[in-house]
Scaffold this active site. Structure first.
Site, PDB file in Angstrom:
ATOM      1  N   ASN A   3       6.275   7.120  -2.252  1.00 56.64           N
ATOM      2  CA  ASN A   3       5.336   7.024  -3.372  1.00 56.64           C
ATOM      3  C   ASN A   3       5.429   5.696  -4.105  1.00 56.64           C
ATOM      4  O   ASN A   3       5.079   5.590  -5.278  1.00 56.64           O
ATOM      5  CB  ASN A   3       5.557   8.186  -4.366  1.00 56.64           C
ATOM      6  CG  ASN A   3       5.412   9.539  -3.706  1.00 56.64           C
ATOM      7  OD1 ASN A   3       4.457   9.764  -2.951  1.00 56.64           O
ATOM      8  ND2 ASN A   3       6.371  10.427  -3.942  1.00 56.64           N
ATOM      9  N   ARG A   4       5.919   4.675  -3.416  1.00 51.56           N
ATOM     10  CA  ARG A   4       6.050   3.319  -3.980  1.00 51.56           C
ATOM     11  C   ARG A   4       7.029   3.262  -5.158  1.00 51.56           C
ATOM     12  O   ARG A   4       7.037   2.286  -5.910  1.00 51.56           O
ATOM     13  CB  ARG A   4       4.685   2.758  -4.408  1.00 51.56           C
ATOM     14  CG  ARG A   4       3.681   2.574  -3.255  1.00 51.56           C
ATOM     15  CD  ARG A   4       4.216   1.594  -2.231  1.00 51.56           C
ATOM     16  NE  ARG A   4       3.244   1.235  -1.223  1.00 51.56           N
ATOM     17  CZ  ARG A   4       3.126   1.823  -0.022  1.00 51.56           C
ATOM     18  NH1 ARG A   4       3.946   2.820   0.282  1.00 51.56           N
ATOM     19  NH2 ARG A   4       2.219   1.435   0.846  1.00 51.56           N
TER      20      ARG A   4
END
Length: 214
Positions: A191-192
């Site tokens: 999810n970065r």
């Protein structure tokens, strides 16, 4: 227009948490370097990008090979009269970066450069294959040349000249030691929400450790 907006991947191979890290960034670099080497998937684990400020005032980055590291810093070798060499001698503030895609990791090092001793450069030059030694003499690195043939001709001439002889290191060729002042370790996460841990050198030569937002 080439739209690359759909180039995506999820980073899920590892994590970097505070309880996992040593007090010294060189120890963590050593750990990561050998984990990447043992994992495989990277042709040259010691390949790194060196960014410097050119004589024209513009930053420039290029890939070179790390040849030694220890508590003092990181060493690579080059022609001191090259564009790279001249820029570093004028402004020794440089940035090194490693990208190890196989384990979704980056290391970014800010530091100051200085020439290594002549003895260190001599010893490394003597360890190089003869072809690489001659290549350092043949190439006036970064200078404009009319064609490749001039390089091939000069190499052939030097091979005859130095056949059976020990080749001395050119005075304009040698190592730079980059003494780090900040080292950031980047580990890709889902999810970065990547892990970013930064070591900053203090006046007493201890390291302050901080987590950065991804």
């Amino acid at each position: 227009m080439n739209d690359l907006s759909n180039y995506r991947k999820s980073y899920e191979k590892s994590e970097l948490l505070e309880q996992m890290i040593p007090e010294d960034p060189i120890n963590l670099f050593h750990k990561w370097f050998h984990e990447v080497k043992d994992f495989g998937g990277v042709d040259e684990v010691n390949a790194m990008t060196v960014a410097s400020i050119g004589l024209d005032g513009f930053p420039k980055a290029r890939v070179v090979l790390l040849k030694h590291y220890d508590e003092e810093g990181f060493i690579f070798y080059t022609n001191y009269n090259s564009e790279k060499g001249k820029s570093i001698l004028q402004n020794p503030n440089v940035c090194l970066s490693f990208f190890w895609h196989s384990l979704e990791r980056q290391v970014i090092i800010r530091g100051t450069a200085e020439k290594v001793s002549a003895v260190v450069s001599d010893n490394y030059f003597a360890s190089r294959p003869k072809g690489s030694q001659l290549g350092a003499i043949v190439s006036d690195q970064s200078e404009v040349i009319p064609n490749r043939e001039v390089l091939e001709k000069k190499l052939t001439e030097l091979e005859k000249q130095w056949e059976g002889k020990e080749i001395p290191r050119p005075a304009n060729w040698g190592g730079f030691l980059i003494r780090p002042i900040a080292v950031e370790f980047w580990q890709g996460r889902p999810n970065r929400l990547h892990d970013r841990i930064r070591y900053s050198l203090e006046d007493d030569y201890s390291w302050t450790i901080e987590r950065l937002a991804p």
